[in-house]
Design a protein around this motif. Structure first.
Motif, short mmCIF file in Angstrom:
data_model
loop_
_atom_site.label_atom_id
_atom_site.label_comp_id
_atom_site.label_asym_id
_atom_site.label_seq_id
_atom_site.Cartn_x
_atom_site.Cartn_y
_atom_site.Cartn_z
N ARG A 381 -1.49 10.32 11.81
CA ARG A 381 -1.49 9.39 12.95
C ARG A 381 -2.73 9.58 13.80
NH1 ARG A 381 4.71 9.55 15.34
NH2 ARG A 381 5.76 8.71 13.47
N ARG A 382 -3.16 10.82 13.92
CA ARG A 382 -4.33 11.10 14.75
C ARG A 382 -5.57 10.39 14.19
NH1 ARG A 382 -6.96 17.13 15.80
NH2 ARG A 382 -8.72 16.41 17.08
N THR A 383 -5.73 10.45 12.88
CA THR A 383 -6.88 9.78 12.26
C THR A 383 -6.83 8.28 12.51
OG1 THR A 383 -6.96 11.45 10.53
CG2 THR A 383 -8.10 9.39 10.09
N TRP A 384 -5.62 7.70 12.38
CA TRP A 384 -5.47 6.27 12.62
C TRP A 384 -5.79 5.92 14.08
CZ3 TRP A 384 -5.38 1.88 10.17
CH2 TRP A 384 -4.88 0.74 10.81
N SER A 385 -5.38 6.77 14.98
CA SER A 385 -5.62 6.49 16.40
C SER A 385 -7.10 6.58 16.76
CB SER A 385 -4.82 7.47 17.27
OG SER A 385 -5.30 8.80 17.11
N GLN A 386 -7.87 7.32 15.95
CA GLN A 386 -9.30 7.46 16.23
C GLN A 386 -10.14 6.29 15.69
OE1 GLN A 386 -10.14 11.30 14.53
NE2 GLN A 386 -9.51 12.41 16.38
N ILE A 387 -9.50 5.44 14.89
CA ILE A 387 -10.23 4.27 14.39
C ILE A 387 -10.37 3.25 15.52
CG2 ILE A 387 -10.16 2.34 12.77
CD1 ILE A 387 -8.59 4.07 10.86
N PRO A 388 -11.57 2.78 15.79
CA PRO A 388 -11.75 1.79 16.86
C PRO A 388 -10.86 0.57 16.64
CG PRO A 388 -13.87 2.61 16.10
CD PRO A 388 -12.85 3.16 15.16
N ALA A 389 -10.35 0.03 17.71
CA ALA A 389 -9.42 -1.10 17.62
C ALA A 389 -10.02 -2.26 16.83
CB ALA A 389 -9.02 -1.55 19.02
N GLY A 390 -11.33 -2.44 16.96
CA GLY A 390 -11.97 -3.54 16.26
C GLY A 390 -12.00 -3.38 14.75
N LEU A 391 -11.89 -2.15 14.30
CA LEU A 391 -11.94 -1.89 12.86
C LEU A 391 -10.56 -1.77 12.23
CD1 LEU A 391 -14.89 0.69 12.64
CD2 LEU A 391 -14.93 -1.77 12.16
N ARG A 392 -9.54 -1.68 13.07
CA ARG A 392 -8.20 -1.51 12.50
C ARG A 392 -7.78 -2.73 11.68
NH1 ARG A 392 -4.71 1.52 17.30
NH2 ARG A 392 -6.12 3.32 17.48
N GLY A 393 -8.15 -3.89 12.17
CA GLY A 393 -7.81 -5.10 11.41
C GLY A 393 -8.49 -5.10 10.06
N LEU A 394 -9.76 -4.65 10.01
CA LEU A 394 -10.47 -4.57 8.75
C LEU A 394 -9.79 -3.58 7.81
CD1 LEU A 394 -12.91 -5.27 6.96
CD2 LEU A 394 -14.19 -3.46 8.15
N ALA A 395 -9.37 -2.44 8.36
CA ALA A 395 -8.69 -1.43 7.54
C ALA A 395 -7.39 -1.98 6.97
CB ALA A 395 -8.41 -0.18 8.38
N ILE A 396 -6.64 -2.70 7.79
CA ILE A 396 -5.38 -3.29 7.31
C ILE A 396 -5.66 -4.33 6.23
CG2 ILE A 396 -3.42 -4.74 7.99
CD1 ILE A 396 -3.50 -3.33 10.72
N GLY A 397 -6.72 -5.10 6.43
CA GLY A 397 -7.08 -6.10 5.43
C GLY A 397 -7.44 -5.47 4.09
N LEU A 398 -8.17 -4.35 4.14
CA LEU A 398 -8.52 -3.65 2.90
C LEU A 398 -7.27 -3.13 2.19
CD1 LEU A 398 -11.70 -1.68 4.05
CD2 LEU A 398 -11.61 -3.67 2.53
N LEU A 399 -6.33 -2.62 2.97
CA LEU A 399 -5.08 -2.14 2.38
C LEU A 399 -4.30 -3.27 1.73
CD1 LEU A 399 -3.91 0.39 5.13
CD2 LEU A 399 -4.88 0.93 2.89
N VAL A 400 -4.31 -4.43 2.36
CA VAL A 400 -3.63 -5.59 1.78
C VAL A 400 -4.28 -5.99 0.47
CG1 VAL A 400 -3.14 -8.04 2.11
CG2 VAL A 400 -2.76 -6.43 3.99
N LEU A 401 -5.61 -5.94 0.43
CA LEU A 401 -6.32 -6.29 -0.80
C LEU A 401 -6.03 -5.31 -1.93
CD1 LEU A 401 -9.81 -7.36 0.61
CD2 LEU A 401 -8.03 -8.84 -0.32
#
Length: 645
Positions: A381-401
């Motif tokens: 969770r800590r690693t996820w919380s350190q991801i900038p909010a602007g990049l979280r959507g990109l990370a989720i998109g990559l996981l979906v792909l």
């Protein structure tokens, strides 16, 4: 005031969320997947597993069990390939499996159950081996839990490893995780803090690994020799003695099969046909592109888990470089060694004989050991919380792909499971017949029907079998003379198999009649693919219908008999050929049998004051040659050819 019940509950849930809970969860998943893929009713049934290579290895086990009962470690088998030395070369990937079966069989377990149990034991041990290796490298408990989980995923969802144990190459699947444990233990014992009892464990594990599969030597040699050379100056005399003693014991334990193999090298036929990956296959694997089944051994590549393990392992190595971890050099060097064997080995001298793409399996296992620390540090969770909010959507998109690739791994190896609402990948599941590794099964009904048909035919000559797995099965199930079996036996005797490789062969055409006569073929069993050049020769072959629902049976119109020159009645059995009513060829005191010559064969006359000797009879197109028996002074009417010392 503090509520004791709430505190206790919080502690309990914290335990489940920790590494112990991860171990428990992964172990439960592993148990469920193992029971799904290796059903206990099949393990403890009356038949061995039906995978193609399982038939080869059970045939070896069945044959050598009979030979061992007569005090032989390898035996001349006149009922396969017109006579060949079983247990000399081709089963160097079956020694530990055979010994495992032998011990359990002598304790009273049926041979088939003992044979099947080996796969179950290896499956259970896989994530345990990787976890112990991670512990020996000194990583955290949470990292070990992630390694355990990756081990579970690799065993069940990595296409190469699944192909190994699903199709029957269980010995290399086993050494893929045993090698990792041996390497980690060796590193630990040459370090500053050897594990208590570590040398004793190595004295067991290293010889066992070589017994399990001979090519484990290639995976182990580079890292172990490199580590020893690097640490040699810092080792005391006792340390050097331990290393050399370990090497000596390993050779000594394996000498019982290694020495006979080395003293019969003239009978070996090296092959560079399978597993010859080039560097381009790294990119094919990365993208899960299927190119060549003779290289990757599957009709679909499923390498997502392997890729994740390797990438995470690289992440760990980069982190260890910053912190200067003691294991960095050995860990990175071993990963590079196994990667090089897998994707560059085919371009090097000698290595192609090992079918080097196979080393991608131990590479994936070693990567899983190294991947644990990176996953433990970053999947939080800590690693996820350190991801900038602007990049979280990109990370989720990559996981979906990535989701379709994850689904593909599951759907490919879990027959009957289709979690997609539209069933858009249902065809993957329905194509189970193309995947020998979906769920292990007993011998199929069609094989058993063919065996019954073969057993009912007159003993006129040999059975030429097109499908190699069926040939292996018929050898142990019927004890009738077979020309067929696995096409890459690494011995010159395989030249007797018309289907040694399904490439163009002049014997399919004009040379067919001579081949059928040379090896006294009486029946032919054809399967797919069709070979019209053979099956249209109705001047030589008489159709006998469809056997087992899919195999086309033919009887050779004029079987040649087992004698090239002279006449006699011949009865062949394991390790011996009995000849009676023998009459020599006109003008001679000799007779020639259509059985392969072997230097160890001896002639024992059953007639007083008459002796006999064995000589090699050259045969066109067959390096081994046949057996010529010469009488002294005259040919005895009865004699026995037996394997001598």
């Amino acid at each position: 005031m503090t509520d004791p019940t709430a505190a206790a509950g919080s502690t309990r849930w914290a335990w489940l969320r920790g590494h112990r809970g991860m171990f428990l969860g992964f172990a439960a998943i592993h148990a469920g997947l193992v029971l799904n893929a290796i059903p206990l009713r099949v393990v403890f049934g009356a038949q061995p597993f039906s995978g193609p290579d399982y038939q080869t290895h059970f045939q070896h086990t069945h044959t050598l069990t009979r030979a061992l009962a007569e005090g032989r470690l390898w035996v001349y088998d006149p009922m396969m390939l017109a006579g060949y030395p079983a247990g000399l070369f081709f089963d160097v990937d079956n020694k530990a499996h055979f010994l495992f079966c032998t011990v359990l069989h002598r304790l009273g377990l049926p041979l088939t159950m003992a044979f099947n149990l080996y796969t179950l034991v290896s499956a259970i041990a896989m994530p345990i081996s990787l976890t112990l290796a991670a512990r020996l490298l000194g990583v955290s408990a949470r990292s070990q839990a992630w390694t355990f989980g990756l081990g579970v995923l690799l065993w069940h969802f990595e296409s190469l490893i699944r192909f190994f144990w699903g199709g029957g190459m269980i010995s290399f699947a086993t050494v893929s995780h045993l090698c990792v444990l041996v390497l980690a233990l060796f590193w630990r014992q040459l370090g500053a803090a050897p594990a208590r009892g570590g040398w004793a464990a190595l004295l067991v594990l290293l010889p066992l690994t070589l017994l399990t599969h001979v090519w484990s030597f290639a995976a182990l040699a580079g890292p172990m020799i490199g580590l020893y050379v690097a640490r040699a100056r810092g080792l005391a005399l006792a340390g050097h003695a331990r290393v050399w003693g370990l090497a000596a014991l390993t050779i000594a334990v394996n000498a019982y099969w290694l020495w006979p193999a080395l003293t019969h090298m003239e009978l070996m036929a090296p092959s560079h046909k399978l597993g010859q990956a080039t560097p381009a296959f790294f990119f094919y694997d990365l993208l899960e592109v299927f190119v060549d089944p003779l290289t990757t051994g599957f009709v679909r590549q499923r390498t997502f888990v392997r890729t994740i393990a390797v990438l995470a392992a690289i992440g760990t190595l980069l982190a260890w470089r910053r912190t200067r971890e003691p294991a960095l050099g050995f860990a990175g060097g071993t990963l590079a060694w196994l990667f090089g064997l897998s994707y560059i080995g085919a371009l090097l001298p000698l290595v192609p004989a090992t079918e080097p793409y196979r080393f991608a399996a131990p590479m994936a296992c070693w990567a899983a050991v190294l991947a644990g620390p990176w996953l433990a540090d970053n999947l939080t969770r800590r690693t996820w919380s350190q991801i900038p909010a602007g990049l979280r959507g990109l990370a989720i998109g990559l996981l979906v792909l990535l989701a379709p690739r994850v689904y593909a791994q599951l759907a490919t190896f879990l027959p009957g499971v289709d979690v997609s609402p539209m069933g858009f990948l249902k065809s993957v599941v329905q194509e189970e017949q193309f995947f020998p590794s979906m769920r292990l099964k007993p011998i199929s009904d069609d094989f058993q029907e063919v065996a019954a048909w073969v057993a009912a035919q007159p003993d006129e000559g040999r059975f030429l079998v097109h499908y190699w797995a069926l040939g292996e099965y018929l050898r142990w199930a019927t004890d009738r003379p077979i020309l067929g079996g696995f096409p890459d036996r690494r011995t010159i005797h395989e030249q007797a198999n018309l289907f040694h490789w399904l490439d163009s062969d002049e014997r399919y055409n004009e040379g067919l009649e001579r081949y059928l006569q040379t090896f006294n073929v009486a029946y032919v069993l054809m399967s797919v693919p069709h070979i019209p050049a053979i099956e249209r020769r109705l001047d030589l072959l008489e159709p006998r219908g469809i056997v087992g629902g899919r195999y086309r049976a033919y009887r050779v119109r004029k079987p040649a008999g087992y004698l090239v020159r002279g006449s006699a009645r011949v009865e062949a059995g394991l390790g011996r050929i009995a000849v009676s009513a023998a009459k020599p060829a006109p003008g001679t005191q000799e007779l020639v049998l259509r059985f392969h010559w072997l230097q160890e064969l001896r002639c024992r006359s059953e007639v007083a004051n008459i002796d006999c000797q064995i000589e090699r009879e050259p045969v066109e197109g067959d390096e081994t040659g046949f057996i010529r028996v010469v009488g002294g002074p005259t040919l005895p009417a009865e004699f026995v050819l037996e394997q001598g010392p």
